[in-house]
Design a protein around this motif. Structure first.
Motif, mmCIF file in Angstrom:
data_model
loop_
_atom_site.group_PDB
_atom_site.id
_atom_site.type_symbol
_atom_site.label_atom_id
_atom_site.label_comp_id
_atom_site.label_asym_id
_atom_site.label_seq_id
_atom_site.Cartn_x
_atom_site.Cartn_y
_atom_site.Cartn_z
ATOM 1 N N CYS A 189 0.825 -1.199 0.000
ATOM 2 C CA CYS A 189 0.000 0.000 0.000
ATOM 3 C C CYS A 189 0.860 1.250 0.000
ATOM 4 C CB CYS A 189 -0.888 -0.031 1.254
ATOM 5 S SG CYS A 189 -2.168 1.203 1.277
ATOM 6 N N THR A 190 0.410 2.272 -0.714
ATOM 7 C CA THR A 190 1.028 3.593 -0.690
ATOM 8 C C THR A 190 0.114 4.509 0.106
ATOM 9 O OG1 THR A 190 2.037 3.272 -2.864
ATOM 10 C CG2 THR A 190 1.771 5.545 -2.107
ATOM 11 N N TYR A 191 0.660 5.100 1.171
ATOM 12 C CA TYR A 191 -0.094 6.041 2.001
ATOM 13 C C TYR A 191 0.382 7.452 1.715
ATOM 14 C CZ TYR A 191 -1.539 1.993 4.703
ATOM 15 O OH TYR A 191 -2.077 0.785 5.079
ATOM 16 N N ARG A 192 -0.559 8.369 1.666
ATOM 17 C CA ARG A 192 -0.248 9.780 1.525
ATOM 18 C C ARG A 192 -1.142 10.563 2.482
ATOM 19 N NH1 ARG A 192 3.644 8.038 -0.282
ATOM 20 N NH2 ARG A 192 4.368 8.088 -2.429
ATOM 21 N N TRP A 193 -0.570 11.630 3.036
ATOM 22 C CA TRP A 193 -1.351 12.545 3.843
ATOM 23 C C TRP A 193 -1.630 13.785 3.028
ATOM 24 C CZ3 TRP A 193 1.690 12.413 9.114
ATOM 25 C CH2 TRP A 193 1.508 11.149 9.704
ATOM 26 N N ILE A 194 -2.823 14.304 3.194
ATOM 27 C CA ILE A 194 -3.227 15.545 2.551
ATOM 28 C C ILE A 194 -2.910 16.651 3.558
ATOM 29 C CG2 ILE A 194 -5.151 16.819 1.538
ATOM 30 C CD1 ILE A 194 -6.527 13.916 1.330
ATOM 31 N N VAL A 195 -1.964 17.503 3.198
ATOM 32 C CA VAL A 195 -1.513 18.536 4.132
ATOM 33 C C VAL A 195 -1.571 19.902 3.459
ATOM 34 C CG1 VAL A 195 -0.024 16.942 5.405
ATOM 35 C CG2 VAL A 195 0.931 18.299 3.555
ATOM 36 N N GLU A 196 -1.676 20.897 4.305
ATOM 37 C CA GLU A 196 -1.576 22.276 3.875
ATOM 38 C C GLU A 196 -0.740 22.976 4.932
ATOM 39 O OE1 GLU A 196 -4.697 24.719 1.356
ATOM 40 O OE2 GLU A 196 -5.328 24.503 3.449
ATOM 41 N N LEU A 217 -4.887 17.480 6.802
ATOM 42 C CA LEU A 217 -6.292 17.633 6.429
ATOM 43 C C LEU A 217 -6.977 16.304 6.171
ATOM 44 C CD1 LEU A 217 -5.879 20.628 3.955
ATOM 45 C CD2 LEU A 217 -6.390 20.704 6.413
ATOM 46 N N GLY A 218 -6.197 15.277 5.844
ATOM 47 C CA GLY A 218 -6.782 13.973 5.546
ATOM 48 C C GLY A 218 -5.712 12.995 5.139
ATOM 49 N N GLY A 219 -6.176 11.819 4.753
ATOM 50 C CA GLY A 219 -5.274 10.773 4.300
ATOM 51 C C GLY A 219 -5.902 9.990 3.167
ATOM 52 N N ILE A 220 -5.049 9.358 2.375
ATOM 53 C CA ILE A 220 -5.512 8.542 1.259
ATOM 54 C C ILE A 220 -4.531 7.387 1.085
ATOM 55 C CG2 ILE A 220 -4.365 9.986 -0.479
ATOM 56 C CD1 ILE A 220 -6.913 9.436 -2.274
ATOM 57 N N ALA A 221 -5.058 6.222 0.787
ATOM 58 C CA ALA A 221 -4.238 5.016 0.643
ATOM 59 C C ALA A 221 -4.569 4.328 -0.671
ATOM 60 C CB ALA A 221 -4.499 4.068 1.811
ATOM 61 N N LEU A 222 -3.541 3.829 -1.336
ATOM 62 C CA LEU A 222 -3.689 3.070 -2.580
ATOM 63 C C LEU A 222 -3.114 1.682 -2.365
ATOM 64 C CD1 LEU A 222 -4.157 2.657 -5.641
ATOM 65 C CD2 LEU A 222 -1.928 3.778 -6.005
ATOM 66 N N THR A 261 -11.699 14.981 -3.857
ATOM 67 C CA THR A 261 -11.687 14.879 -5.319
ATOM 68 C C THR A 261 -10.275 15.110 -5.850
ATOM 69 O OG1 THR A 261 -13.988 15.602 -5.424
ATOM 70 C CG2 THR A 261 -12.688 15.817 -7.445
ATOM 71 N N TRP A 262 -9.618 16.132 -5.339
ATOM 72 C CA TRP A 262 -8.250 16.443 -5.746
ATOM 73 C C TRP A 262 -7.306 15.283 -5.424
ATOM 74 C CZ3 TRP A 262 -4.078 17.004 -2.382
ATOM 75 C CH2 TRP A 262 -2.893 17.451 -2.970
ATOM 76 N N ALA A 263 -7.356 14.781 -4.172
ATOM 77 C CA ALA A 263 -6.450 13.715 -3.753
ATOM 78 C C ALA A 263 -6.719 12.422 -4.524
ATOM 79 C CB ALA A 263 -6.572 13.475 -2.253
ATOM 80 N N LEU A 264 -7.982 12.109 -4.759
ATOM 81 C CA LEU A 264 -8.306 10.904 -5.523
ATOM 82 C C LEU A 264 -7.714 10.982 -6.921
ATOM 83 C CD1 LEU A 264 -9.630 8.171 -5.862
ATOM 84 C CD2 LEU A 264 -11.809 9.355 -6.293
ATOM 85 N N GLY A 265 -7.786 12.129 -7.547
ATOM 86 C CA GLY A 265 -7.181 12.290 -8.875
ATOM 87 C C GLY A 265 -5.690 12.015 -8.863
ATOM 88 N N ARG A 266 -5.002 12.496 -7.830
ATOM 89 C CA ARG A 266 -3.559 12.252 -7.721
ATOM 90 C C ARG A 266 -3.261 10.767 -7.510
ATOM 91 N NH1 ARG A 266 -5.079 16.206 -8.827
ATOM 92 N NH2 ARG A 266 -4.163 18.256 -8.983
ATOM 93 N N MET A 267 -4.083 10.092 -6.708
ATOM 94 C CA MET A 267 -3.834 8.668 -6.458
ATOM 95 C C MET A 267 -4.199 7.819 -7.675
ATOM 96 S SD MET A 267 -2.206 8.489 -3.759
ATOM 97 C CE MET A 267 -2.215 6.982 -2.807
ATOM 98 N N LEU A 268 -5.130 8.259 -8.480
ATOM 99 C CA LEU A 268 -5.401 7.546 -9.730
ATOM 100 C C LEU A 268 -4.189 7.646 -10.660
ATOM 101 C CD1 LEU A 268 -9.133 8.540 -10.283
ATOM 102 C CD2 LEU A 268 -8.240 6.289 -9.596
ATOM 103 N N ASP A 269 -3.501 8.778 -10.622
ATOM 104 C CA ASP A 269 -2.244 8.894 -11.379
ATOM 105 C C ASP A 269 -1.221 7.888 -10.857
ATOM 106 O OD1 ASP A 269 -3.334 10.988 -12.851
ATOM 107 O OD2 ASP A 269 -2.341 12.554 -11.663
ATOM 108 N N GLU A 270 -1.131 7.733 -9.533
ATOM 109 C CA GLU A 270 -0.220 6.738 -8.923
ATOM 110 C C GLU A 270 -0.605 5.330 -9.364
ATOM 111 O OE1 GLU A 270 2.353 6.954 -6.513
ATOM 112 O OE2 GLU A 270 2.389 9.135 -6.633
ATOM 113 N N ALA A 271 -1.902 5.050 -9.417
ATOM 114 C CA ALA A 271 -2.370 3.726 -9.847
ATOM 115 C C ALA A 271 -1.932 3.442 -11.281
ATOM 116 C CB ALA A 271 -3.890 3.628 -9.715
ATOM 117 N N SER A 272 -1.967 4.464 -12.125
ATOM 118 C CA SER A 272 -1.521 4.322 -13.502
ATOM 119 C C SER A 272 -0.035 3.982 -13.551
ATOM 120 C CB SER A 272 -1.798 5.610 -14.276
ATOM 121 O OG SER A 272 -1.315 5.510 -15.596
ATOM 122 N N VAL A 273 0.765 4.657 -12.738
ATOM 123 C CA VAL A 273 2.208 4.391 -12.680
ATOM 124 C C VAL A 273 2.469 2.947 -12.254
ATOM 125 C CG1 VAL A 273 4.340 4.984 -11.453
ATOM 126 C CG2 VAL A 273 2.844 6.792 -12.307
#
Length: 168
Positions: free
Chosen positions: A61-68, A73-78, A107-119
């Motif tokens: 799994c790839t974990y990323r935190w959504i930060v500002e 602000l949140g987290g997302i895992a692929l 929505t923004w973070a999901l788009g970035r993780m879909l790019d990771e899924a493509s990679v």
């Protein structure tokens, strides 16, 4: 401006603040937090972050935190593979702390993780959300999520997104 970063022990206090925003319990989707993880102490938090960086348990799994700035602000895992666990939980899980919702961060973070899924070479991903989570369903649908037929007694919506398909 938000960014996705790898989990870091440097943001211990900021992560605890985000957890407090959610309230008690282990329900911060996208963070990979388990009930057995001890995250209140600096050492426990650092151990948890190290585990996330070396996730070789049930699923890679790839974990990323959504930060500002220095705010979490949140987290997302692929999750990288399709297996029994992913068939239940989905390839991607995410959560936005309550005080940061309604800003388009998921929505923004999901788009970035879909790019990771493509990679990673994935041609499609499964994403699930609770049936009463209209905001998450809308986020998934914005990225082209196609809902599976509902299963009897199902409490989750199940969506497949084809990687490389244009988002709405």
């Amino acid at each position: 401006m938000p960014e996705l970063i790898a989990p870091t022990a440097r943001l211990h206090a900021a992560w605890l603040e985000a957890r407090d925003d959610w309230g008690p319990g282990v329900h911060e989707d996208g963070f990979g937090l388990r009930p057995s993880d001890e995250v209140d102490s600096p050492d426990g938090f650092a151990s948890w972050v190290a585990r996330l960086a070396d996730e070789t348990g049930r699923v890679r799994c790839t974990y990323r935190w959504i930060v500002e700035g220095d705010q979490v602000l949140g987290g997302i895992a692929l999750r990288h593979e399709l297996n029994d666990f992913v068939l239940r939980a989905g390839h991607i899980g995410y959560g936005i702390r309550p005080s940061a919702r309604r800003r388009g961060l998921a929505t923004w973070a999901l788009g970035r993780m879909l790019d990771e899924a493509s990679v990673l070479g994935l041609d499609r991903v499964l994403i699930v959300c609770e049936v009463d989570n209209a905001a998450s369903a809308k986020t998934i649908e914005r990225h082209g999520g196609i809902r599976e037929d509902a299963r009897e007694h199902d409490t989750m919506r199940r969506y497949w997104i084809k990687i490389g398909e244009p988002s709405a």
